[in-house]
Write a protein that holds these residues in place. Structure first.
Motif, mmCIF file in Angstrom:
data_model
loop_
_atom_site.group_PDB
_atom_site.id
_atom_site.type_symbol
_atom_site.label_atom_id
_atom_site.label_comp_id
_atom_site.label_asym_id
_atom_site.label_seq_id
_atom_site.Cartn_x
_atom_site.Cartn_y
_atom_site.Cartn_z
ATOM 1 N N GLN A 245 0.814 -1.215 0.000
ATOM 2 C CA GLN A 245 0.000 0.000 0.000
ATOM 3 C C GLN A 245 0.849 1.267 0.000
ATOM 4 O OE1 GLN A 245 -2.154 -1.456 3.530
ATOM 5 N NE2 GLN A 245 -4.030 -1.052 2.406
ATOM 6 N N VAL A 246 2.166 1.114 0.066
ATOM 7 C CA VAL A 246 3.076 2.259 0.108
ATOM 8 C C VAL A 246 4.049 2.177 -1.069
ATOM 9 C CG1 VAL A 246 4.797 3.496 1.464
ATOM 10 C CG2 VAL A 246 2.914 2.326 2.616
ATOM 11 N N GLY A 263 17.112 4.601 -2.100
ATOM 12 C CA GLY A 263 15.732 4.375 -1.724
ATOM 13 C C GLY A 263 14.786 5.323 -2.434
ATOM 14 N N PHE A 264 13.560 4.866 -2.615
ATOM 15 C CA PHE A 264 12.508 5.662 -3.261
ATOM 16 C C PHE A 264 11.265 5.663 -2.386
ATOM 17 C CE2 PHE A 264 8.460 5.422 -5.538
ATOM 18 C CZ PHE A 264 8.460 6.618 -6.240
ATOM 19 N N LEU A 265 10.632 6.829 -2.279
ATOM 20 C CA LEU A 265 9.326 6.966 -1.638
ATOM 21 C C LEU A 265 8.577 8.040 -2.400
ATOM 22 C CD1 LEU A 265 7.274 6.465 0.702
ATOM 23 C CD2 LEU A 265 8.505 8.229 1.983
ATOM 24 N N GLY A 266 7.341 7.751 -2.777
ATOM 25 C CA GLY A 266 6.617 8.738 -3.569
ATOM 26 C C GLY A 266 5.123 8.710 -3.335
ATOM 27 N N ARG A 267 4.468 9.702 -3.901
ATOM 28 C CA ARG A 267 3.010 9.740 -3.899
ATOM 29 C C ARG A 267 2.500 8.941 -5.086
ATOM 30 N NH1 ARG A 267 1.101 13.322 -0.171
ATOM 31 N NH2 ARG A 267 2.602 14.875 0.595
ATOM 32 N N ASN A 306 1.939 9.857 6.026
ATOM 33 C CA ASN A 306 0.733 10.259 6.762
ATOM 34 C C ASN A 306 -0.465 10.366 5.824
ATOM 35 O OD1 ASN A 306 2.205 10.401 9.113
ATOM 36 N ND2 ASN A 306 2.443 12.629 9.071
ATOM 37 N N ASP A 307 -0.260 10.947 4.652
ATOM 38 C CA ASP A 307 -1.350 11.118 3.687
ATOM 39 C C ASP A 307 -1.820 9.774 3.144
ATOM 40 O OD1 ASP A 307 -1.264 13.809 4.086
ATOM 41 O OD2 ASP A 307 -0.164 14.267 2.235
ATOM 42 N N ILE A 308 -0.871 8.861 2.901
ATOM 43 C CA ILE A 308 -1.249 7.530 2.408
ATOM 44 C C ILE A 308 -2.085 6.798 3.436
ATOM 45 C CG2 ILE A 308 -0.316 5.237 1.842
ATOM 46 C CD1 ILE A 308 2.050 6.680 0.489
ATOM 47 N N ARG A 309 -1.697 6.908 4.693
ATOM 48 C CA ARG A 309 -2.396 6.168 5.749
ATOM 49 C C ARG A 309 -3.764 6.767 6.085
ATOM 50 N NH1 ARG A 309 3.442 5.707 8.418
ATOM 51 N NH2 ARG A 309 4.087 3.841 7.284
ATOM 52 N N LYS A 310 -3.929 8.038 5.747
ATOM 53 C CA LYS A 310 -5.252 8.638 5.921
ATOM 54 C C LYS A 310 -6.250 8.050 4.926
ATOM 55 C CE LYS A 310 -3.633 13.134 7.633
ATOM 56 N NZ LYS A 310 -3.408 14.544 7.232
ATOM 57 N N GLY A 311 -5.701 7.503 3.843
ATOM 58 C CA GLY A 311 -6.551 6.861 2.847
ATOM 59 C C GLY A 311 -7.003 7.787 1.760
#
Length: 311
Positions: A245-246, A263-267, A306-311
């Motif tokens: 989910q991330v 490392g990569f992290l994105g919207r 935080n935004d991802i986990r808010k759904g």
């Protein structure tokens, strides 16, 4: 060395999973020719639910839990997985006890009409993938693309790509190599932007930590470089609490006594993509992974999570 007379090996029933399982068995038989290996095919939740996106199912053990329950019950001695399918935290009593040498970790582009690169896809091209990471990376480079869910085993996804509305699809290069389907690859996606899934390209064995004889046998086929690189990558994922989910990715590499981790992290919509790199010592792989994750969180990474986990 003392060896078991017989080992029951759990696996998913796809052609790729079976190829990987027989690859592990062949490696073990080179050391233990007298041992009999029985393959036990199982269907996992991830195999049974094909009408939903992986991210929508929200289960961290989609492709592993059924096999892990069989290990706990003693129905199988060990299970073979693609490391990228493994959750960051394993059930009590189980561990990743052998890894084979890593295959090419890059993602591969499959494209129609002789298109060779993501940059050359037509405007609003339809691209299939089952991965939020790949979707985020694609859209950060080409926000005009129409990225749609593409589920199934390797052969199924290639067939859906060929027969469906897709202009392109993204799959792991390693799976296509193992299935002798390299001819479908138009291009490999460059690692400077398309950082692969944690553990991509590594076949891993999971077994019970109290089965000492099995642990000794599996130690004979363990690849130390794959083990070290995956330790850094998985520590990075664990700190970010990343799953399907991330949109995260990580790739480690060894040069001498040094370890490098990107490392990569994105919207998911591609509006923000963070890529960071850090170096450390081979002996401190997990510490390096955690430190890179902290670098991500110290920037805008925490807001993205935080935004991802808010759904």
């Amino acid at each position: 060395m003392i060896a078991k007379n017989k080992c029951r090996v759990g696996t998913r029933s796809s052609q790729l999973a079976l190829w990987q399982t027989h690859h592990v068995i062949e490696a073990l038989q080179a050391h233990f020719p007298e041992t009999e290996f029985e393959v036990v095919e199982m269907s996992t939740k991830g195999d049974r639910i094909l009408d939903q996106a992986l991210s929508a199912i929200g289960d961290k053990g989609l492709f592993t839990r059924d096999l892990e329950e069989a290990m706990h019950s003693g129905a199988i001695d060990f299970a073979v997985h693609s490391l990228k399918d493994m959750p960051s935290v394993l059930p009590d009593g189980l561990g990743l006890t052998a890894m084979l040498k890593r295959e090419d970790p890059r993602d591969a582009l499959l494209a129609k009409n002789n298109v060779k690169r993501v940059e050359d896809l037509p405007a609003k091209a339809i691209v299939g993938t089952s991965s939020l990471r790949r979707k985020a990376q694609l859209l950060s480079k080409r926000p005009d693309l129409d990225v749609r869910d593409l589920r199934g085993n390797v052969q199924t996804r290639v067939r859906k790509f060929e027969e469906g509305p897709f202009d392109a699809a993204i799959l792991a290069g390693a799976g296509l190599h193992r299935m002798a389907m390299e001819d479908y690859i138009s291009d490999y996606l460059p690692l400077d932007h398309f950082i692969p899934a944690v553990g991509q390209g590594i076949v891993v064995v999971e077994s019970r930590l109290d089965d000492e004889l099995m642990l000794e046998m599996l130690a004979q086929i363990n690849d130390k470089e794959a083990q070290t690189c995956s330790a850094a990558e998985r520590a990075f994922m664990r700190r970010l609490e990343g799953g399907c989910q991330v949109p995260i990715g990580a790739l480690a590499s060894i040069e001498g006594e040094g370890l490098s981790l990107r490392g990569f992290l994105g919207r998911v919509d591609g509006s923000e993509a963070i890529i960071k790199e850090k170096q450390g010592a081979v002996a401190e792989a997990e510490t390096l992974g955690q430190a890179l994750a902290e670098d991500m969180l110290a920037g805008s990474g925490q807001a993205i999570l935080n935004d991802i986990r808010k759904g």
